[in-house]
Design a protein around this motif. Structure first.
Motif, short mmCIF file in Angstrom:
data_model
loop_
_atom_site.label_atom_id
_atom_site.label_comp_id
_atom_site.label_asym_id
_atom_site.label_seq_id
_atom_site.Cartn_x
_atom_site.Cartn_y
_atom_site.Cartn_z
N TRP A 152 -9.58 -74.76 -15.39
CA TRP A 152 -10.59 -75.20 -16.37
C TRP A 152 -11.63 -74.11 -16.64
O TRP A 152 -12.10 -73.98 -17.77
CB TRP A 152 -11.24 -76.49 -15.91
CG TRP A 152 -10.35 -77.69 -16.08
CD1 TRP A 152 -9.81 -78.46 -15.11
CD2 TRP A 152 -9.89 -78.23 -17.32
NE1 TRP A 152 -9.02 -79.46 -15.65
CE2 TRP A 152 -9.06 -79.34 -17.02
CE3 TRP A 152 -10.08 -77.89 -18.66
CZ2 TRP A 152 -8.45 -80.11 -18.00
CZ3 TRP A 152 -9.45 -78.65 -19.64
CH2 TRP A 152 -8.65 -79.75 -19.31
N TYR A 153 -11.98 -73.33 -15.62
CA TYR A 153 -12.88 -72.20 -15.87
C TYR A 153 -12.23 -71.24 -16.87
O TYR A 153 -12.88 -70.72 -17.77
CB TYR A 153 -13.19 -71.43 -14.57
CG TYR A 153 -14.29 -72.04 -13.74
CD1 TYR A 153 -15.51 -72.40 -14.28
CD2 TYR A 153 -14.11 -72.21 -12.35
CE1 TYR A 153 -16.52 -72.94 -13.50
CE2 TYR A 153 -15.13 -72.75 -11.57
CZ TYR A 153 -16.32 -73.11 -12.14
OH TYR A 153 -17.31 -73.63 -11.36
N GLY A 154 -10.92 -71.01 -16.70
CA GLY A 154 -10.22 -70.13 -17.61
C GLY A 154 -10.20 -70.66 -19.03
O GLY A 154 -10.38 -69.90 -19.99
N GLN A 155 -9.99 -71.97 -19.17
CA GLN A 155 -10.00 -72.56 -20.50
C GLN A 155 -11.37 -72.41 -21.17
O GLN A 155 -11.47 -72.04 -22.35
CB GLN A 155 -9.64 -74.05 -20.41
CG GLN A 155 -8.20 -74.33 -19.97
CD GLN A 155 -7.18 -73.86 -20.99
OE1 GLN A 155 -7.22 -74.25 -22.16
NE2 GLN A 155 -6.26 -73.00 -20.56
N ALA A 156 -12.43 -72.69 -20.41
CA ALA A 156 -13.78 -72.57 -20.97
C ALA A 156 -14.15 -71.12 -21.24
O ALA A 156 -14.85 -70.82 -22.22
CB ALA A 156 -14.78 -73.21 -20.00
N ALA A 157 -13.68 -70.22 -20.38
CA ALA A 157 -13.97 -68.80 -20.59
C ALA A 157 -13.34 -68.31 -21.89
O ALA A 157 -13.95 -67.54 -22.64
CB ALA A 157 -13.46 -67.99 -19.41
N GLU A 158 -12.10 -68.75 -22.17
CA GLU A 158 -11.44 -68.35 -23.42
C GLU A 158 -12.24 -68.80 -24.64
O GLU A 158 -12.19 -68.16 -25.69
CB GLU A 158 -10.04 -68.95 -23.47
CG GLU A 158 -9.05 -68.30 -22.52
CD GLU A 158 -7.67 -68.92 -22.62
OE1 GLU A 158 -7.47 -69.77 -23.53
OE2 GLU A 158 -6.80 -68.56 -21.81
N ARG A 159 -13.00 -69.89 -24.47
CA ARG A 159 -13.78 -70.42 -25.58
C ARG A 159 -15.21 -69.90 -25.59
O ARG A 159 -16.05 -70.34 -26.37
CB ARG A 159 -13.75 -71.96 -25.55
CG ARG A 159 -12.38 -72.51 -25.90
CD ARG A 159 -12.26 -73.99 -25.58
NE ARG A 159 -10.97 -74.52 -26.04
CZ ARG A 159 -9.81 -74.36 -25.40
NH1 ARG A 159 -9.80 -73.70 -24.24
NH2 ARG A 159 -8.70 -74.85 -25.90
N GLY A 160 -15.51 -68.96 -24.67
CA GLY A 160 -16.78 -68.25 -24.74
C GLY A 160 -17.95 -68.86 -24.00
O GLY A 160 -19.09 -68.46 -24.24
N ASP A 161 -17.72 -69.82 -23.08
CA ASP A 161 -18.84 -70.37 -22.33
C ASP A 161 -19.32 -69.33 -21.31
O ASP A 161 -18.54 -68.89 -20.46
CB ASP A 161 -18.42 -71.65 -21.61
CG ASP A 161 -19.58 -72.29 -20.89
OD1 ASP A 161 -20.38 -72.97 -21.55
OD2 ASP A 161 -19.70 -72.09 -19.66
#
Length: 372
Positions: A152-161
Motif C-alpha cells: 500500500w505504501y508503494g501504491q500511494a507513492a506511485e500517486r505522489g503522497d
C-alpha cells in the motif's frame, strides 16, 4: 469533525531510521540510524582548550576526521523533537471535505478507520492508501502485515503522497518486503523531499553528501538540511550547524548562526549536539568562550550517557573550567567513560594519583550512576 488531511507520519521516524546512509569523513553528522553519533571512541574527540591555547594538530580539526564514529545510546528522534516550540497560531475555520477515516484514526477507532479507508484505498485514493499502510505496519485495527503495508505504501507513492514516498523509499533501500532498488528509492526520496516531507529532506541531503564527495555534496545538501531543520528535525539542525562552519564561502550571516542551530538541536535532547555545545563554548567555536555554559552542556550530555561527554567532564572538573575542582567527581566520570571503552592515559594518571579513599568514593558514585 476532522479535515481531509494527509497522514503526517512523524511517528514513522521512530519505526524507521532517520537516515539510511553513513556520511563520509566530514564534520560530525547525524548517522544513518535513529540513534545519535558520538565522537570517536578510539581517541578523545575534540581537545578541550584553555583560552589562548591552540590544538596540537590544527589540520586535523579542519579535516573533521570522524573515522572512528560509533553509535551512541542517543534517544530517538521523536523524543528529541518538540522542545521549546512556539505556540501554534489560532486554527482557522475549515469548510472543506471531512476525512472520516482519518478522524476515526485520530480518535483511536482503528477498526472503524480501516473500514472507511480500505474501500477508498482500493479505489486509488493515495491518502487512504497511506493510512491503510500505516495501520497494517503497526497492527492497528488489523493484524500486523509488513508486506501488505509495503504494497500500500508503494501504491500511494506511485500517486505522489509525500509520506508514502518517504516510507516506500526506506523499504526499497532495505529490500526486506520488496526487491531492493536504490535508484527507485533515491527517486522517491527526492520527490518526497521536494514535496516538503521533513524526514525525506534530511535523508535526501544524506544521499547527496554520500553520492557527491567533497564540498560539492555539502553545498547540494545544505538547502535540504536547512528545510528539514526548520521543521524541527534535530539531526538536520545539527548538520546545519556543522556545515555552516565547514563550507568556506557561505555568507557571514549564516556562519554566525551555526551555534544557534547547534543549540536548537541540543535543547531538543540530541546528546551529540549537547556534547558539541559544551566543546564549542569551552573552545570558543562559533562565538565567545563561556566555560560556565560549556560545563553545563557537557554535564547534560554526560548525564544522558554520552561517553565522550563523560570523559570531557572529568577534564573540566580537574582543570576547574566552569566549575570548582572536584577529584571525586572527575574520577567518577572517568571510571564511567573507561568502563564504556574510552581509555584516556592522562585521566588514568590522574586517577592513580588521587587518594585511595577518593578512588573508592568515585567507584561507589559510578556504581550508583543512572542515566537521566
Amino acid at each position: 469533525m476532522f479535515r481531509n488531511a494527509r497522514l503526517i507520519l512523524m511517528s514513522a521516524v521512530a519505526a524507521a531510521p532517520a537516515a539510511m546512509l553513513l556520511l563520509p569523513a566530514v564534520p560530525a553528522f547525524a548517522q544513518g540510524s535513529q540513534k545519535a553519533v558520538t565522537r570517536p571512541l578510539e581517541g578523545n574527540g575534540e581537545t578541550l582548550q584553555r583560552e589562548g591555547e591552540t590544538s596540537a594538530d590544527p589540520s586535523s580539526q579542519q579535516k573533521g576526521d570522524r573515522s572512528g564514529e560509533q553509535p551512541s545510546s542517543g534517544i530517538t528522534l521523536l523524543e528529541r523533537m518538540g522542545t521549546s516550540l512556539p505556540p501554534l497560531p489560532p486554527e482557522k475555520p475549515y469548510h472543506g471535505p471531512v476525512d472520516e477515516a482519518y478522524g476515526a484514526y485520530q480518535r483511536g477507532l482503528y477498526v472503524t478507520a480501516l473500514a472507511k479507508a480500505l474501500p477508498r484505498a482500493e479505489a486509488g485514493d493515495a491518502v487512504a492508501q497511506t493510512l491503510v499502510a500505516e495501520m497494517m505496519m503497526r497492527g492497528q485495527g488489523i493484524a500486523h502485515d509488513a508486506k501488505g503495508a509495503a504494497f500500500w505504501y508503494g501504491q500511494a507513492a506511485e500517486r505522489g503522497d509525500p509520506a508514502a514516498m518517504f516510507q516506500y523509499a526506506l523499504i526499497l533501500m532495505q529490500g526486506r518486503y520488496v526487491t531492493r532498488d536504490k535508484a527507485k528509492a533515491d527517486e522517491y526520496m527526492r520527490r518526497a523531499a521536494e514535496a516538503g516531507n521533513a524526514s525525506a529532506q534530511f535523508n535526501w541531503a544524506q544521499i547527496l553528501v554520500a553520492d557527491n564527495p567533497g564540498e560539492k555534496g555539502l553545498k547540494l545538501a545544505l538547502p535540504f538540511y536547512e528545510k528539514s531543520a526548520e521543521q524541527g528535525i534535530s539531526d538536520a539542525q545539527y548538520a546545519v550547524a556543522q556545515l555552516y562552519l565547514a563550507i568556506h564561502d557561505l555568507p557571514t550571516d549564516k556562519k554566525a548562526k551555526a551555534r544557534e542551530w547547534l543549540e536548537r538541536a541540543a535543547k531538543a535532547g540530541y546528546d551529540t549536539a549537547q556534547l558539541d555545545m559544551g566543546l564549542w563554548y569551552v573552545n570558543g567555536v562559533g562565538g565567545e568562550r563561556d566555560y560556565d555554559k560549556g560545563f553545563e552542556w557537557m554535564r547534560i550530555a554526560a548525564l544522558r550517557g554520552n561517553v565522550v561527554a563523560q570523559n570531557k567532564l572529568a577534564h573540566l572538573y580537574i582543570n576547574a573550567l566552569g566549575t570548582r575542582p572536584n577529584p571525586v567527581e572527575a574520577a567518577k566520570w572517568y571510571v564511567l567513560s573507561r568502563r564504556a571503552g574510552l581509555p584516556d592515559p592522562a585521566l588514568e594518571d590522574f586517577y592513580l594519583g588521587i587518594e585511595e579513599d577518593q578512588q573508592k568514593q568515585a567507584i561507589e558514585a559510578a556504581n550508583r550512576f543512572r542515566r537521566s
